[in-house]
Design a protein around this motif. Structure first.
Motif, PDB file in Angstrom:
ATOM      1  N   LEU A  51       0.744  -1.348   0.002  1.00 37.23           N
ATOM      2  CA  LEU A  51       0.049   0.053   0.240  1.00 37.23           C
ATOM      3  C   LEU A  51       0.682   1.259   0.153  1.00 37.23           C
ATOM      4  O   LEU A  51       0.467   2.413  -0.708  1.00 37.23           O
ATOM      5  N   ARG A  52       1.904   1.230   0.724  1.00 40.95           N
ATOM      6  CA  ARG A  52       2.815   2.394   0.605  1.00 40.95           C
ATOM      7  C   ARG A  52       3.487   2.616  -0.574  1.00 40.95           C
ATOM      8  O   ARG A  52       3.506   3.619  -1.083  1.00 40.95           O
ATOM      9  N   GLY A  55       1.208   4.232  -3.052  1.00 40.51           N
ATOM     10  CA  GLY A  55       0.660   5.350  -2.584  1.00 40.51           C
ATOM     11  C   GLY A  55      -0.654   5.469  -2.038  1.00 40.51           C
ATOM     12  O   GLY A  55      -1.168   6.730  -1.885  1.00 40.51           O
ATOM     13  N   LEU A  56      -1.056   4.587  -1.325  1.00 43.00           N
ATOM     14  CA  LEU A  56      -2.306   4.451  -0.640  1.00 43.00           C
ATOM     15  C   LEU A  56      -2.378   4.572   0.801  1.00 43.00           C
ATOM     16  O   LEU A  56      -3.161   4.699   1.430  1.00 43.00           O
ATOM     17  N   TYR A  57      -1.036   4.366   1.381  1.00 40.26           N
ATOM     18  CA  TYR A  57      -0.728   4.528   2.832  1.00 40.26           C
ATOM     19  C   TYR A  57       0.372   5.097   3.055  1.00 40.26           C
ATOM     20  O   TYR A  57       1.413   4.766   2.488  1.00 40.26           O
ATOM     21  N   TRP A  58       0.375   6.082   4.120  1.00 40.66           N
ATOM     22  CA  TRP A  58       1.444   6.922   4.297  1.00 40.66           C
ATOM     23  C   TRP A  58       1.589   7.254   5.633  1.00 40.66           C
ATOM     24  O   TRP A  58       2.276   8.090   6.266  1.00 40.66           O
ATOM     25  N   ARG A  59       0.771   6.733   6.465  1.00 39.33           N
ATOM     26  CA  ARG A  59       0.255   7.179   7.977  1.00 39.33           C
ATOM     27  C   ARG A  59       1.625   6.672   8.647  1.00 39.33           C
ATOM     28  O   ARG A  59       1.993   5.599   8.597  1.00 39.33           O
ATOM     29  N   GLU A  60       1.872   7.349   9.605  1.00 40.56           N
ATOM     30  CA  GLU A  60       3.260   7.251  10.614  1.00 40.56           C
ATOM     31  C   GLU A  60       2.732   6.025  11.558  1.00 40.56           C
ATOM     32  O   GLU A  60       1.348   6.220  12.025  1.00 40.56           O
ATOM     33  N   LYS A  61       3.437   5.282  12.091  1.00 40.06           N
ATOM     34  CA  LYS A  61       3.030   4.197  12.891  1.00 40.06           C
ATOM     35  C   LYS A  61       2.695   4.793  14.133  1.00 40.06           C
ATOM     36  O   LYS A  61       3.238   5.778  14.879  1.00 40.06           O
ATOM     37  N   ASP A  62       1.620   4.365  14.692  1.00 39.13           N
ATOM     38  CA  ASP A  62       0.815   4.902  15.993  1.00 39.13           C
ATOM     39  C   ASP A  62       1.354   3.937  17.016  1.00 39.13           C
ATOM     40  O   ASP A  62       1.641   2.583  17.112  1.00 39.13           O
ATOM     41  N   PRO A 151     -23.083   5.317  -0.288  1.00 34.21           N
ATOM     42  CA  PRO A 151     -22.635   6.613  -0.460  1.00 34.21           C
ATOM     43  C   PRO A 151     -21.716   6.971   0.714  1.00 34.21           C
ATOM     44  O   PRO A 151     -20.704   7.498   0.592  1.00 34.21           O
ATOM     45  N   LYS A 152     -21.844   6.502   1.911  1.00 28.72           N
ATOM     46  CA  LYS A 152     -21.281   6.968   3.042  1.00 28.72           C
ATOM     47  C   LYS A 152     -19.706   6.383   3.199  1.00 28.72           C
ATOM     48  O   LYS A 152     -18.778   6.865   3.474  1.00 28.72           O
ATOM     49  N   ASN A 153     -19.672   5.007   2.512  1.00 25.24           N
ATOM     50  CA  ASN A 153     -18.250   4.398   2.487  1.00 25.24           C
ATOM     51  C   ASN A 153     -17.442   5.054   1.630  1.00 25.24           C
ATOM     52  O   ASN A 153     -16.279   4.857   1.398  1.00 25.24           O
ATOM     53  N   ARG A 154     -17.984   5.946   0.513  1.00 31.90           N
ATOM     54  CA  ARG A 154     -17.177   6.790  -0.358  1.00 31.90           C
ATOM     55  C   ARG A 154     -16.220   7.731   0.342  1.00 31.90           C
ATOM     56  O   ARG A 154     -15.279   8.023  -0.016  1.00 31.90           O
ATOM     57  N   ASP A 155     -16.559   7.945   1.739  1.00 35.32           N
ATOM     58  CA  ASP A 155     -15.876   8.726   2.421  1.00 35.32           C
ATOM     59  C   ASP A 155     -14.695   8.140   2.907  1.00 35.32           C
ATOM     60  O   ASP A 155     -13.599   8.984   3.441  1.00 35.32           O
ATOM     61  N   LEU A 156     -14.320   6.846   2.934  1.00 38.05           N
ATOM     62  CA  LEU A 156     -13.413   6.134   3.340  1.00 38.05           C
ATOM     63  C   LEU A 156     -12.230   6.217   2.023  1.00 38.05           C
ATOM     64  O   LEU A 156     -11.809   5.509   1.624  1.00 38.05           O
ATOM     65  N   THR A 157     -11.784   7.280   1.782  1.00 36.01           N
ATOM     66  CA  THR A 157     -10.854   7.761   0.751  1.00 36.01           C
ATOM     67  C   THR A 157      -9.429   7.480   1.291  1.00 36.01           C
ATOM     68  O   THR A 157      -9.184   7.319   2.567  1.00 36.01           O
ATOM     69  N   ALA A 158      -8.271   7.252   0.693  1.00 36.23           N
ATOM     70  CA  ALA A 158      -6.884   7.001   1.169  1.00 36.23           C
ATOM     71  C   ALA A 158      -6.633   8.292   2.274  1.00 36.23           C
ATOM     72  O   ALA A 158      -6.145   8.198   3.310  1.00 36.23           O
ATOM     73  N   ASP A 159      -7.043   9.549   1.905  1.00 36.98           N
ATOM     74  CA  ASP A 159      -6.731  10.618   2.707  1.00 36.98           C
ATOM     75  C   ASP A 159      -7.599  10.537   4.190  1.00 36.98           C
ATOM     76  O   ASP A 159      -6.925  10.885   4.949  1.00 36.98           O
ATOM     77  N   THR A 160      -8.798  10.088   3.991  1.00 40.84           N
ATOM     78  CA  THR A 160      -9.384   9.875   5.252  1.00 40.84           C
ATOM     79  C   THR A 160      -8.568   8.886   6.151  1.00 40.84           C
ATOM     80  O   THR A 160      -8.666   8.812   7.372  1.00 40.84           O
ATOM     81  N   VAL A 161      -8.612   7.753   5.781  1.00 34.41           N
ATOM     82  CA  VAL A 161      -7.829   6.615   6.373  1.00 34.41           C
ATOM     83  C   VAL A 161      -6.435   7.018   6.793  1.00 34.41           C
ATOM     84  O   VAL A 161      -6.144   6.440   8.043  1.00 34.41           O
ATOM     85  N   ASN A 162      -5.709   7.910   6.084  1.00 33.36           N
ATOM     86  CA  ASN A 162      -4.341   7.949   6.748  1.00 33.36           C
ATOM     87  C   ASN A 162      -4.310   9.569   7.351  1.00 33.36           C
ATOM     88  O   ASN A 162      -3.460   9.586   8.286  1.00 33.36           O
ATOM     89  N   SER A 163      -5.568   9.969   7.619  1.00 37.27           N
ATOM     90  CA  SER A 163      -5.422  11.309   8.609  1.00 37.27           C
ATOM     91  C   SER A 163      -6.482  11.120   9.737  1.00 37.27           C
ATOM     92  O   SER A 163      -6.254  11.926  10.783  1.00 37.27           O
ATOM     93  N   GLN A 164      -7.402  10.264   9.681  1.00 35.17           N
ATOM     94  CA  GLN A 164      -8.429  10.424  10.826  1.00 35.17           C
ATOM     95  C   GLN A 164      -7.952   9.474  12.093  1.00 35.17           C
ATOM     96  O   GLN A 164      -6.938   8.604  11.934  1.00 35.17           O
TER      97      GLN A 164
END
Length: 246
Positions: A51-52, A55-62, A151-164
């Motif tokens: 995924l990295r 370009g779909l995942y760039w979140r830092e490890k929590d 429609p609601k699941n379209r909110d689960l973009t890569a940006d959402t998953v990486n920032s929320q």
């Protein structure tokens, strides 16, 4: 006249969380799914490294992440191109029943469907020493049927998953409560928490979830239902060995 291919049933997509420390868990989970299924399946590991690269995942490890797919799991609708229904499941599951029985429970009025556990673990660590955290709706996200075109699941973009936040994602806060359907607990039977009632066949697990840690970890080799997982592992290894020699 339509071709046979056009009439063929599309495989049910199952995305399995993959952790490099638990390859054998993924392989056994996959084996148990395929062995029991009476419908065609497409099983895709969710690998963070891929995924990295894509370009779909760039979140830092929590610091509270216990697996490599703690957050990447929420890319499931995106990985399914926001089409149809697909399932996400942790790799530490063992399937004992035909997944068709689960797919038959799908109801298009929901955005997602899952087992709605009321779970408060007593342990402070799990797996190979990872911190056991407590939060509302714990383990709801460990196996989810996603209505990917909702429609609601379209909110689960890569940006959402990486920032929320973890709370937003694991508690399904992009949805209203009435958009979350319920599945019988036997499809996400928590080892060490859920109990079989001998007089009630409906309590026997259809999928065991070794959420505290499975027998592929030394510390959990004697957990409940360990024998079922070990038997499945041996069967998988024997088949893999035969495939190589043939």
């Amino acid at each position: 006249m339509s071709s046979t291919n056009e009439n063929a049933v599309k495989p049910f997509k199952i995305f399995v969380g993959y952790d490099t420390r638990e390859d054998i868990a993924f392989q056994v989970c996959r084996h148990s799914l395929l062995k029991k299924s009476s419908i065609p399946l497409e099983i895709i590991p969710i690998k963070q490294s891929e995924l990295r690269e894509n370009g779909l995942y760039w979140r830092e490890k929590d610091r509270y992440e216990s697996t490599e797919f703690s957050f990447s799991r929420f890319l499931t609708p995106r990985l399914a191109n926001f089409e149809g229904w697909a399932m996400f499941v942790d790799c530490d599951f063992l399937y004992l029943a035909d997944i068709k029985e689960l797919s038959d429970l799908i109801d298009d009025k929901y955005a997602i469907m899952c087992v709605q556990h009321d779970y408060a673990p007593k342990e402070t660590t799990k797996m190979d020493g990872a911190v056991q955290t407590l939060y509302p709706r714990k383990n709801w996200s460990s196996m989810v049927l996603y209505n990917c075109g909702h429609p609601k699941n379209r909110d689960l973009t890569a940006d959402t998953v990486n920032s929320q936040t973890g709370a937003f994602l694991h508690r399904f806060q992009w949805l209203q409560d009435d958009e979350i359907g319920s599945i019988p607990f036997v499809w996400n039977f928590l080892e060490g928490h859920n109990k079989v009632v001998e007089s009630d066949p409906s309590t026997f697990p259809k999928a065991v979830h070794y959420t505290r840690g499975g027998p592929w970890f030394e510390a959990w080799k004697n957990c409940e239902f360990a024998d079922l997982w070990l038997n499945e592992r041996d069967e998988y290894l024997n088949e893999a060995k035969k495939a190589i020699t043939n």
